[in-house]
Design a protein around this motif. Structure first.
Motif, PDB file in Angstrom:
ATOM      1  N   LEU A  55     119.145  69.580  59.145  1.00 47.83           N
ATOM      2  CA  LEU A  55     119.708  70.636  58.237  1.00 47.83           C
ATOM      3  C   LEU A  55     120.482  71.501  58.950  1.00 47.83           C
ATOM      4  O   LEU A  55     121.505  71.997  58.672  1.00 47.83           O
ATOM      5  CB  LEU A  55     118.616  71.545  57.555  1.00 47.83           C
ATOM      6  N   SER A  56     120.278  71.894  60.332  1.00 49.88           N
ATOM      7  CA  SER A  56     120.625  72.729  61.363  1.00 49.88           C
ATOM      8  C   SER A  56     122.204  72.067  61.417  1.00 49.88           C
ATOM      9  O   SER A  56     123.335  72.470  61.496  1.00 49.88           O
ATOM     10  CB  SER A  56     120.196  72.895  62.549  1.00 49.88           C
TER      11      SER A  56
ATOM     12  N   PHE B 204     126.064  67.448  39.690  1.00 44.47           N
ATOM     13  CA  PHE B 204     125.283  68.455  40.491  1.00 44.47           C
ATOM     14  C   PHE B 204     124.094  69.139  39.855  1.00 44.47           C
ATOM     15  O   PHE B 204     122.885  68.751  40.215  1.00 44.47           O
ATOM     16  CB  PHE B 204     126.107  69.565  41.025  1.00 44.47           C
ATOM     17  N   ALA B 205     124.266  69.661  38.611  1.00 44.16           N
ATOM     18  CA  ALA B 205     123.030  70.236  38.183  1.00 44.16           C
ATOM     19  C   ALA B 205     121.915  69.338  37.736  1.00 44.16           C
ATOM     20  O   ALA B 205     120.778  69.746  37.726  1.00 44.16           O
ATOM     21  CB  ALA B 205     123.528  70.914  36.692  1.00 44.16           C
TER      22      ALA B 205
ATOM     23  N   VAL C 264     116.550  66.825  38.740  1.00 41.44           N
ATOM     24  CA  VAL C 264     115.879  65.816  39.109  1.00 41.44           C
ATOM     25  C   VAL C 264     114.937  66.092  40.494  1.00 41.44           C
ATOM     26  O   VAL C 264     113.840  65.725  40.463  1.00 41.44           O
ATOM     27  CB  VAL C 264     116.602  64.523  39.239  1.00 41.44           C
ATOM     28  N   LEU C 265     115.670  66.842  41.454  1.00 38.76           N
ATOM     29  CA  LEU C 265     115.105  66.918  42.498  1.00 38.76           C
ATOM     30  C   LEU C 265     113.833  68.157  42.565  1.00 38.76           C
ATOM     31  O   LEU C 265     112.745  67.964  43.095  1.00 38.76           O
ATOM     32  CB  LEU C 265     116.298  67.480  43.693  1.00 38.76           C
TER      33      LEU C 265
ATOM     34  N   ASP D  57     119.987  72.145  51.484  1.00 36.04           N
ATOM     35  CA  ASP D  57     121.167  71.666  52.028  1.00 36.04           C
ATOM     36  C   ASP D  57     122.041  71.179  50.593  1.00 36.04           C
ATOM     37  O   ASP D  57     123.272  71.497  51.022  1.00 36.04           O
ATOM     38  CB  ASP D  57     120.533  70.086  52.819  1.00 36.04           C
ATOM     39  N   LYS D  58     121.409  70.486  49.709  1.00 36.12           N
ATOM     40  CA  LYS D  58     122.286  70.213  48.723  1.00 36.12           C
ATOM     41  C   LYS D  58     122.831  71.422  47.948  1.00 36.12           C
ATOM     42  O   LYS D  58     124.057  71.441  47.759  1.00 36.12           O
ATOM     43  CB  LYS D  58     121.418  69.506  47.738  1.00 36.12           C
ATOM     44  N   GLU D  59     122.221  72.423  47.821  1.00 39.26           N
ATOM     45  CA  GLU D  59     122.651  73.764  47.307  1.00 39.26           C
ATOM     46  C   GLU D  59     123.771  74.316  48.070  1.00 39.26           C
ATOM     47  O   GLU D  59     124.934  74.521  47.609  1.00 39.26           O
ATOM     48  CB  GLU D  59     121.543  74.728  46.905  1.00 39.26           C
ATOM     49  N   GLU D  60     123.482  74.482  49.574  1.00 42.48           N
ATOM     50  CA  GLU D  60     124.557  74.933  50.228  1.00 42.48           C
ATOM     51  C   GLU D  60     125.551  74.326  50.258  1.00 42.48           C
ATOM     52  O   GLU D  60     126.899  74.703  50.788  1.00 42.48           O
ATOM     53  CB  GLU D  60     123.992  75.050  51.661  1.00 42.48           C
TER      54      GLU D  60
END
Length: 548
Positions: free
Chosen positions: A400-401, A423-424, A429-430, A490-493
């Motif tokens: 992530l870093s 994406f949504a 699902v996640l 991570d996915k959101e950012e």
């Protein structure tokens, strides 16, 4: 240089639609000529994509499609809204699903066919060595998408024919045979270039090349040289910065404009803004071609002083929007450059890329605006990795870093993308998986408590073993939950940032390799197989103490 190859692999001819799959115009089935039908399939395949909802895409497609129709078809098909591509779209969706559902043996057969093509066309002989070729296939015909709000989206990308292709090989080699009934546009014997074949695509009028694979020795050397030039900049960048600061006060307006432009290229990683290709209609600009309308000056904004607000279309029609606090002399100079000018006037009227590039060459041999981007991108990654990596973190936390450091570079270089349409749903699902895992953790916590209570009551060794077993399970579930939470962050950012471009083109891979070696991260967690081939030179070369 001795070079022998097979030439490009051409896309197979169009296969007509089955008779039961129809196109409808104004509610009535209409049999299309082969060329018109093929172009209709390009649009039909994209029906569930947001491109086909855009007016400019629809207009460009319809304009180009009508040009390829027979005169009879042109008489009938006059309105895109009356066209029904639904059956064709469904046919391709079903075909795709059927391909996914093929039995293992059938999939293996298809793989063997692809391997055979790769074996025949995907390698060349260079100076007696067998080298892998990169993209040995010509691009299939289709509809141009472009990035951002590209004014040419929806236009027809025509099929590449042998008559469009220039072949490059060595004089003493066996010249590749064109497909039967065709001939090459030209055969060249030019050992000063590294491409094997080239053609001009019809939309942007740009040259496309077939090159060696990034893993080839020649490509690896060129890659290494690129990053070494950027590393050389590190030794002189302070002198260059001192010089352009001095030039902000020059008596010559031309020097002042050059110095401010260079500050933007250095600080904001802006492209120099090369002159557009002939026939390019998109109003895209770079640093040298900025106009007055592309910036706004704010003496104070959001608690900061001397803020410049940028808003323009950059390369590939990607919008560049940024508010940045600049040094006072830069701000004052911009006020001077904008004085008594119309919005459509050039901001740097005394500046062009030739003049700027010549100045960069004088400052350091091989220096270009792109070298600044590579230098600043690589330095940013290295500094961010040092600041963000916590040696106590697990692998997921360290990754992530790494992605956050890479994101800082992508933001610097304006590598944006639109939010993927899936994406949504994938986040949902996640989140469902995270919620289910939380429930498992809560249940496991209760199980541990129960087991501990049982051990307190009985002091039985079996009960003690049971406590340890339950605790181990809880720890494993908690680790899984932590990994999932990191993945969601991570996915959101990452939803509007394209990490690939900087990772493959602007970041010295030795920084990444050194970081992986230092923190025990498997290199395959960062680079996929193709990327590992491309950066094989860096993987071999960099130790954990490498500094850019």
């Amino acid at each position: 240089m001795q070079l022998e190859h097979r030439g490009p692999y051409f896309v197979p001819p169009y296969e007509p639609l089955p008779k039961n799959v129809q196109f409808y115009y104004d509610g009535t089935p209409l049999k299309l000529s082969l060329a018109t039908e093929e172009i209709a399939t390009f649009y039909a395949k994209m029906l569930d994509h947001e491109y086909t909802t855009k007016e400019i895409f629809q207009n460009n497609f319809f304009h180009d499609w009508r040009k390829e129709m027979t005169s009879e078809e042109q008489e009938i098909i006059k309105d895109l809204d009356k066209c029904d591509f639904g059956e064709i779209h469904k046919y391709f969706v079903d075909k795709n699903e059927a391909r996914k559902a093929l039995p293992k043996e059938e999939k293996q057969k298809l793989k063997e066919e692809a391997d055979k093509i790769q074996e025949e066309y995907g390698y060349c002989i260079m100076d007696g060595h067998r080298e892998k070729i990169g993209n040995f296939k010509t691009e299939p015909p289709g509809l141009f998408r472009g990035r951002g709000e590209h004014p040419k989206m929806g236009m027809l990308k025509k099929r590449i024919m042998p008559e469009d292709v220039i072949i490059n090989c060595s004089k003493d080699s066996k010249i590749p045979e064109p497909p039967e009934g065709h001939k090459w546009k030209e055969v060249r014997f030019d050992n000063t270039v590294t491409w094997l074949a080239s053609w001009t695509e019809n939309i942007q009028n740009t040259l496309k090349y077939i090159m060696l694979n990034p893993s080839s020795k020649l490509k690896g050397e060129k890659d290494w040289q690129k990053y070494e030039v950027a590393r050389r900049l590190k030794d002189v960048v302070h002198t260059i910065r001192a010089q352009y600061r001095k030039d902000w006060k020059s008596k010559e307006i031309k020097k002042r404009q050059r110095a401010v432009a260079l500050y933007f290229i250095d600080k904001l990683a802006l492209r120099a803004g090369n002159e557009k290709e002939e026939g390019e209609t998109a109003d895209t600009v770079g640093c040298c071609s900025l106009r007055v309308e592309h910036i706004q000056l704010h003496p104070q904004l959001d608690g900061q002083e001397h803020v410049v607000e940028f808003d323009f279309l950059g390369k590939d029609s990607i919008r560049y929007y940024n508010k940045v606090s600049v040094e006072k002399p830069v701000f004052k100079n911009l006020q001077l450059f904008m004085k008594n000018k119309d919005p459509s006037d050039d901001l740097f009227e005394h500046l062009n890329t030739t003049f700027l590039n010549k100045h960069l060459q004088d400052l350091m041999d091989g220096l270009t605006a792109k070298v600044f981007r590579t230098y600043n991108a690589s330095i940013t990654l290295q500094e961010q990795l040092k600041a963000l990596t916590n040696s106590e973190d697990n692998v997921a936390g360290k990754l992530l870093s790494y992605n956050r450091a890479n994101r800082a570079v992508a933001i610097l270089c304006n590598h944006q993308r639109s939010i993927p349409k899936t994406f949504a749903r994938s986040m949902q699902v996640l989140q469902e998986k995270i919620d289910a895992k939380k429930k498992q953790v809560e249940e496991a916590q209760e199980e541990v408590k129960k087991a501990e209570d049982e051990f307190k009551d009985t002091k039985d060794s079996k009960a003690e073993v049971n406590v340890e077993k339950k605790k181990k399970l809880l720890k494993r579930l908690e680790e899984q939950l932590a990994r999932m939470n990191i993945q969601a962050t991570d996915k959101e950012e990452n939803k509007q940032i394209a990490l690939g471009t900087s990772k493959l083109n602007y970041l010295d891979p030795r920084i990444t390799v050194a970081w992986c070696k230092k923190f025990g991260i498997p290199i395959e967690k960062i680079y996929n197989k193709t990327q590992r081939e491309k950066f094989a030179w860096a993987i071999d070369m960099a130790g954990e103490d490498f500094e850019f």
